[in-house]
Design an enzyme around this catalytic site. Structure first.
Site, PDB file in Angstrom:
ATOM      1  N   MET A  42       7.529  40.195  34.068  1.00 20.81           N
ATOM      2  CA  MET A  42       8.702  39.368  34.360  1.00 20.81           C
ATOM      3  C   MET A  42       9.888  39.716  33.465  1.00 20.81           C
ATOM      4  O   MET A  42      10.930  39.078  33.576  1.00 20.81           O
ATOM      5  CB  MET A  42       8.365  37.876  34.260  1.00 20.81           C
ATOM      6  CG  MET A  42       7.621  37.358  35.459  1.00 20.81           C
ATOM      7  SD  MET A  42       8.665  37.408  36.944  1.00 20.81           S
ATOM      8  CE  MET A  42       7.430  36.961  38.177  1.00 20.81           C
TER       9      MET A  42
ATOM     10  N   HIS B  55       4.542  31.508  33.531  1.00 17.83           N
ATOM     11  CA  HIS B  55       4.200  32.652  32.677  1.00 17.83           C
ATOM     12  C   HIS B  55       4.938  32.588  31.330  1.00 17.83           C
ATOM     13  O   HIS B  55       6.019  32.003  31.232  1.00 17.83           O
ATOM     14  CB  HIS B  55       4.551  33.974  33.388  1.00 17.83           C
ATOM     15  CG  HIS B  55       6.020  34.110  33.675  1.00 17.83           C
ATOM     16  ND1 HIS B  55       6.612  33.554  34.769  1.00 17.83           N
ATOM     17  CD2 HIS B  55       7.030  34.696  32.968  1.00 17.83           C
ATOM     18  CE1 HIS B  55       7.910  33.798  34.751  1.00 17.83           C
ATOM     19  NE2 HIS B  55       8.194  34.494  33.660  1.00 17.83           N
TER      20      HIS B  55
ATOM     21  N   SER C  46       6.929  23.043  26.927  1.00 19.62           N
ATOM     22  CA  SER C  46       6.043  22.700  25.812  1.00 19.62           C
ATOM     23  C   SER C  46       6.722  21.647  24.951  1.00 19.62           C
ATOM     24  O   SER C  46       7.950  21.517  24.943  1.00 19.62           O
ATOM     25  CB  SER C  46       5.826  23.969  24.979  1.00 19.62           C
ATOM     26  OG  SER C  46       5.305  23.668  23.706  1.00 19.62           O
TER      27      SER C  46
ATOM     28  N   TYR D  44       9.755  31.415  20.520  1.00 18.94           N
ATOM     29  CA  TYR D  44       9.112  30.704  21.636  1.00 18.94           C
ATOM     30  C   TYR D  44       9.821  29.374  21.902  1.00 18.94           C
ATOM     31  O   TYR D  44      10.158  29.033  23.037  1.00 18.94           O
ATOM     32  CB  TYR D  44       7.642  30.478  21.283  1.00 18.94           C
ATOM     33  CG  TYR D  44       6.855  29.592  22.228  1.00 18.94           C
ATOM     34  CD1 TYR D  44       6.354  30.100  23.412  1.00 18.94           C
ATOM     35  CD2 TYR D  44       6.605  28.255  21.926  1.00 18.94           C
ATOM     36  CE1 TYR D  44       5.618  29.294  24.289  1.00 18.94           C
ATOM     37  CE2 TYR D  44       5.874  27.444  22.783  1.00 18.94           C
ATOM     38  CZ  TYR D  44       5.377  27.975  23.961  1.00 18.94           C
ATOM     39  OH  TYR D  44       4.658  27.175  24.814  1.00 18.94           O
ATOM     40  N   SER D  45      10.055  28.633  20.819  1.00 25.42           N
ATOM     41  CA  SER D  45      10.693  27.333  20.917  1.00 25.42           C
ATOM     42  C   SER D  45      12.087  27.469  21.540  1.00 25.42           C
ATOM     43  O   SER D  45      12.484  26.666  22.399  1.00 25.42           O
ATOM     44  CB  SER D  45      10.782  26.771  19.505  1.00 25.42           C
ATOM     45  OG  SER D  45      11.004  25.409  19.527  1.00 25.42           O
ATOM     46  N   ALA D  46      12.821  28.503  21.143  1.00 26.47           N
ATOM     47  CA  ALA D  46      14.173  28.725  21.688  1.00 26.47           C
ATOM     48  C   ALA D  46      14.117  28.934  23.197  1.00 26.47           C
ATOM     49  O   ALA D  46      14.931  28.385  23.944  1.00 26.47           O
ATOM     50  CB  ALA D  46      14.806  29.938  21.015  1.00 26.47           C
TER      51      ALA D  46
ATOM     52  N   THR E 248      -6.953  26.769  26.074  1.00 24.90           N
ATOM     53  CA  THR E 248      -7.088  27.847  27.057  1.00 24.90           C
ATOM     54  C   THR E 248      -8.121  28.885  26.577  1.00 24.90           C
ATOM     55  O   THR E 248      -8.317  29.907  27.198  1.00 24.90           O
ATOM     56  CB  THR E 248      -5.730  28.546  27.304  1.00 24.90           C
ATOM     57  OG1 THR E 248      -5.156  28.859  26.045  1.00 24.90           O
ATOM     58  CG2 THR E 248      -4.785  27.660  28.071  1.00 24.90           C
TER      59      THR E 248
HETATM   60  N1  LIG Z   1      -1.824  26.703  25.914  1.00 24.05           N
HETATM   61  C1  LIG Z   1      -1.094  25.773  25.291  1.00 24.05           C
HETATM   62  O1  LIG Z   1      -1.509  25.140  24.318  1.00 24.05           O
HETATM   63  C2  LIG Z   1       0.265  25.447  25.799  1.00 24.05           C
HETATM   64  C3  LIG Z   1       0.863  26.126  26.860  1.00 24.05           C
HETATM   65  N2  LIG Z   1       2.099  25.759  27.268  1.00 24.05           N
HETATM   66  C4  LIG Z   1       2.744  26.458  28.394  1.00 24.05           C
HETATM   67  O2  LIG Z   1       1.842  26.582  29.486  1.00 24.05           O
HETATM   68  C5  LIG Z   1       2.118  27.773  30.213  1.00 24.05           C
HETATM   69  C6  LIG Z   1       0.833  28.584  30.380  1.00 24.05           C
HETATM   70  O3  LIG Z   1       0.319  28.872  29.089  1.00 24.05           O
HETATM   71  P1  LIG Z   1      -1.167  29.440  28.869  1.00 24.05           P
HETATM   72  O4  LIG Z   1      -1.986  29.216  30.064  1.00 24.05           O
HETATM   73  O5  LIG Z   1      -1.619  28.949  27.552  1.00 24.05           O
HETATM   74  O6  LIG Z   1      -0.816  30.992  28.705  1.00 24.05           O
HETATM   75  P2  LIG Z   1      -1.761  32.270  28.855  1.00 24.05           P
HETATM   76  O7  LIG Z   1      -1.355  33.192  27.745  1.00 24.05           O
HETATM   77  O8  LIG Z   1      -3.188  31.908  29.014  1.00 24.05           O
HETATM   78  O9  LIG Z   1      -1.248  32.885  30.247  1.00 24.05           O
HETATM   79  C7  LIG Z   1      -0.002  33.477  30.354  1.00 24.05           C
HETATM   80  C8  LIG Z   1       0.126  34.084  31.733  1.00 24.05           C
HETATM   81  O10 LIG Z   1       1.377  34.791  31.795  1.00 24.05           O
HETATM   82  C9  LIG Z   1       1.120  36.151  32.145  1.00 24.05           C
HETATM   83  N3  LIG Z   1       2.065  37.008  31.460  1.00 24.05           N
HETATM   84  C10 LIG Z   1       2.067  37.376  30.152  1.00 24.05           C
HETATM   85  N4  LIG Z   1       3.102  38.186  29.905  1.00 24.05           N
HETATM   86  C11 LIG Z   1       3.763  38.335  31.078  1.00 24.05           C
HETATM   87  C12 LIG Z   1       4.909  39.089  31.476  1.00 24.05           C
HETATM   88  N5  LIG Z   1       5.590  39.841  30.609  1.00 24.05           N
HETATM   89  N6  LIG Z   1       5.294  39.039  32.769  1.00 24.05           N
HETATM   90  C13 LIG Z   1       4.616  38.286  33.668  1.00 24.05           C
HETATM   91  N7  LIG Z   1       3.536  37.558  33.356  1.00 24.05           N
HETATM   92  C14 LIG Z   1       3.115  37.589  32.071  1.00 24.05           C
HETATM   93  C15 LIG Z   1      -0.319  36.403  31.722  1.00 24.05           C
HETATM   94  O11 LIG Z   1      -0.956  37.401  32.483  1.00 24.05           O
HETATM   95  P3  LIG Z   1      -0.869  38.987  32.162  1.00 24.05           P
HETATM   96  O12 LIG Z   1      -1.204  39.158  30.716  1.00 24.05           O
HETATM   97  O13 LIG Z   1      -1.847  39.556  33.123  1.00 24.05           O
HETATM   98  O14 LIG Z   1       0.525  39.358  32.503  1.00 24.05           O
HETATM   99  C16 LIG Z   1      -0.964  35.076  32.071  1.00 24.05           C
HETATM  100  O15 LIG Z   1      -1.270  35.030  33.435  1.00 24.05           O
HETATM  101  C17 LIG Z   1       3.207  28.505  29.402  1.00 24.05           C
HETATM  102  O16 LIG Z   1       4.473  28.268  29.990  1.00 24.05           O
HETATM  103  C18 LIG Z   1       3.120  27.878  28.019  1.00 24.05           C
HETATM  104  O17 LIG Z   1       4.341  27.929  27.328  1.00 24.05           O
HETATM  105  C19 LIG Z   1       2.805  24.753  26.677  1.00 24.05           C
HETATM  106  C20 LIG Z   1       2.270  24.068  25.622  1.00 24.05           C
HETATM  107  C21 LIG Z   1       0.961  24.343  25.120  1.00 24.05           C
HETATM  108  C1  LIG Z   2       1.880  23.301  17.783  1.00 27.28           C
HETATM  109  C2  LIG Z   2       2.195  22.989  19.225  1.00 27.28           C
HETATM  110  C3  LIG Z   2       1.446  21.727  19.693  1.00 27.28           C
HETATM  111  C4  LIG Z   2       1.821  20.473  18.954  1.00 27.28           C
HETATM  112  C5  LIG Z   2       0.929  19.340  19.432  1.00 27.28           C
HETATM  113  O1  LIG Z   2      -0.278  19.348  19.176  1.00 27.28           O
HETATM  114  O2  LIG Z   2       1.457  18.423  20.063  1.00 27.28           O
HETATM  115  C6  LIG Z   2       1.767  24.119  20.133  1.00 27.28           C
HETATM  116  C7  LIG Z   2       2.156  23.786  21.601  1.00 27.28           C
HETATM  117  C8  LIG Z   2       2.474  25.130  22.267  1.00 27.28           C
HETATM  118  C9  LIG Z   2       1.950  26.143  21.293  1.00 27.28           C
HETATM  119  C10 LIG Z   2       2.434  27.593  21.463  1.00 27.28           C
HETATM  120  C11 LIG Z   2       2.043  28.182  22.778  1.00 27.28           C
HETATM  121  O3  LIG Z   2       1.369  27.667  23.599  1.00 27.28           O
HETATM  122  C12 LIG Z   2       2.482  29.623  23.001  1.00 27.28           C
HETATM  123  C13 LIG Z   2       1.961  30.518  21.907  1.00 27.28           C
HETATM  124  C14 LIG Z   2       0.460  30.730  22.085  1.00 27.28           C
HETATM  125  C15 LIG Z   2      -0.080  31.686  21.006  1.00 27.28           C
HETATM  126  O4  LIG Z   2      -1.471  31.822  21.215  1.00 27.28           O
HETATM  127  C16 LIG Z   2       0.199  31.089  19.621  1.00 27.28           C
HETATM  128  C17 LIG Z   2       1.693  30.861  19.432  1.00 27.28           C
HETATM  129  C18 LIG Z   2       2.314  29.957  20.495  1.00 27.28           C
HETATM  130  C19 LIG Z   2       3.834  30.079  20.297  1.00 27.28           C
HETATM  131  C20 LIG Z   2       1.833  28.491  20.358  1.00 27.28           C
HETATM  132  C21 LIG Z   2       2.164  27.874  18.991  1.00 27.28           C
HETATM  133  C22 LIG Z   2       1.724  26.393  18.867  1.00 27.28           C
HETATM  134  C23 LIG Z   2       2.330  25.526  19.944  1.00 27.28           C
HETATM  135  C24 LIG Z   2       3.856  25.449  19.727  1.00 27.28           C
END
Ligand SMILES: NC(=O)C1=CN([C@@H]2O[C@H](COP(=O)(O)OP(=O)(O)OC[C@H]3O[C@@H](n4cnc5c(N)ncnc54)[C@H](OP(=O)(O)O)[C@@H]3O)[C@@H](O)[C@H]2O)C=CC1
Ligand SMILES: C[C@H](CCC(=O)O)[C@H]1CC[C@H]2[C@@H]3C(=O)C[C@@H]4C[C@H](O)CC[C@]4(C)[C@H]3CC[C@]12C
Length: 280
Positions: free
Chosen positions: A88, A115, A165, A178-180, A215
């Site tokens: 992307m 993503h 997030s 990431y936060s930005a 996850t």
């Molecule tokens: N897990 C958590 O604790 C939290 C997650 N979130 C949000 O939830 C959403 C999903 O997170 P999560 O399931 O943990 O993430 P994952 O890292 O498990 O999955 C990320 C997905 O994005 C794809 N991806 C990675 N890089 C790219 C790229 N350059 N272009 C297109 N696709 C890409 C990956 O597949 P591939 O590598 O095959 O491209 C994968 O399918 C995100 O928006 C995240 O910010 C928010 C707060 C907390």
């Molecule tokens: C610390 C945050 C959660 C606070 C809470 O418990 O309420 C996390 C929520 C989202 C996380 C980030 C994320 O999901 C994307 C990245 C995943 C990587 O494995 C680690 C770095 C991340 C930027 C990750 C960092 C912690 C959170 C901000």
């Protein structure tokens, strides 16, 4: 408002909280794009939508993983399932994805933007190139996908779901780039929502504010990705303005921040073991 008037969810004077079953039925036969669907929360959303008998177009970079997810979706009952692989941060991919939806389905009902590119939990290294690239992947591509999808979504009176997030509402340390990107999503999509309402365009925008989701390995401290995925779909189907998940943790953090921001900042700082955080 256009955020709430799409489909009557309950009869007049009956329930005010629509059932989970109801929101699931609303997705049967709907045409849905899920980005970042090869793993994590996106993969789980694909499986839920498949059980709801939706038509699916999935994206991520890794073709081998997408192939497996598509196969599983078909086993689970998806009306149809296909994928497009690519990164992307490529400016042409969003248009390509929407062209595929238009050519195969002739329209679109829901766009789930989920993503994220690679981030690390560490002090900001000073790598501006990384910030630029992450902005492209986590923010600009969301804008490009939504822009390309809007004509189709206006026609179907559909929905955009933006996965963000708690880090996009409360800036803790060690996640600056990431936060930005997540703060930028809030700014853009909350402003766009206002414009759609002003223009009486019935396309809903749901912003999902997630806390830490499990996850990887099971952990009692983190919320399960399967439940999180279902809540995201449900919030989108019900055309909610925002989802806070897990509700209590995210709600409490936002409340404390609004009353005593410095107290919250200090609680967040003291919740980390600094000796474990990388400086590079
Ligand atoms: N897990 C958590 O604790 C939290 C997650 N979130 C949000 O939830 C959403 C999903 O997170 P999560 O399931 O943990 O993430 P994952 O890292 O498990 O999955 C990320 C997905 O994005 C794809 N991806 C990675 N890089 C790219 C790229 N350059 N272009 C297109 N696709 C890409 C990956 O597949 P591939 O590598 O095959 O491209 C994968 O399918 C995100 O928006 C995240 O910010 C928010 C707060 C907390
Ligand atoms: C610390 C945050 C959660 C606070 C809470 O418990 O309420 C996390 C929520 C989202 C996380 C980030 C994320 O999901 C994307 C990245 C995943 C990587 O494995 C680690 C770095 C991340 C930027 C990750 C960092 C912690 C959170 C901000």
């Amino acid at each position: 408002s256009p955020q709430t008037t799409h489909t009557p969810l309950c009869g007049a004077g009956s329930c005010s909280v629509p059932s989970l079953q109801h929101s699931q039925k609303m997705l049967r036969g709907k045409r849905v794009i899920v980005t970042g669907a090869s793993s994590g929360i996106g993969e789980q959303m694909a499986y839920h939508l498949a059980r709801m008998e939706a038509h699916l177009l999935l994206t991520a970079r890794t073709e081998a993983k997408l192939q497996k997810v598509v196969e599983r979706c078909l086993e689970l009952g998806a009306a149809s399932a296909r994928y497009i692989s690519g990164s992307m941060d490529s400016p042409s991919l969003p248009e390509q994805v929407l062209r595929e939806a238009e050519n195969t389905w002739g329209g679109l009902d829901m766009l789930i933007l989920n993503h994220i590119g690679q981030s690390s939990f560490s002090y900001f290294s000073g790598d501006v190139g990384h910030v630029r690239k992450l902005m492209e992947t986590n923010f600009v591509s969301y804008v490009a996908l939504a822009t390309a999808a809007l004509p189709l979504l206006k026609e179907s009176e559909g929905s955009i779901v933006v996965v963000s997030s708690i880090a996009g509402r409360i800036a803790g340390p060690f996640t600056a780039p990431y936060s930005a990107t997540k703060f930028a999503l809030d700014g853009f999509f909350s402003s766009l929502r206002q414009e759609l309402i002003i223009d009486k365009v019935n396309v809903s925008i749901t912003l999902c504010i997630l806390g830490y989701i499990n996850t990887g390995k099971p952990s009692p401290a983190h919320s399960p990705k399967e439940e999180c995925a279902l809540e995201i779909i449900r919030a989108g189907a019900l055309r909610r303005r925002e989802l806070h998940y897990p509700a209590r943790a995210v709600g409490t953090a936002l409340l404390v921040r609004s009353i005593a921001p410095e107290l919250l900042d200090s609680l967040v700082r003291s919740s980390y073991r600094l000796e474990n955080v990388r400086r590079t």
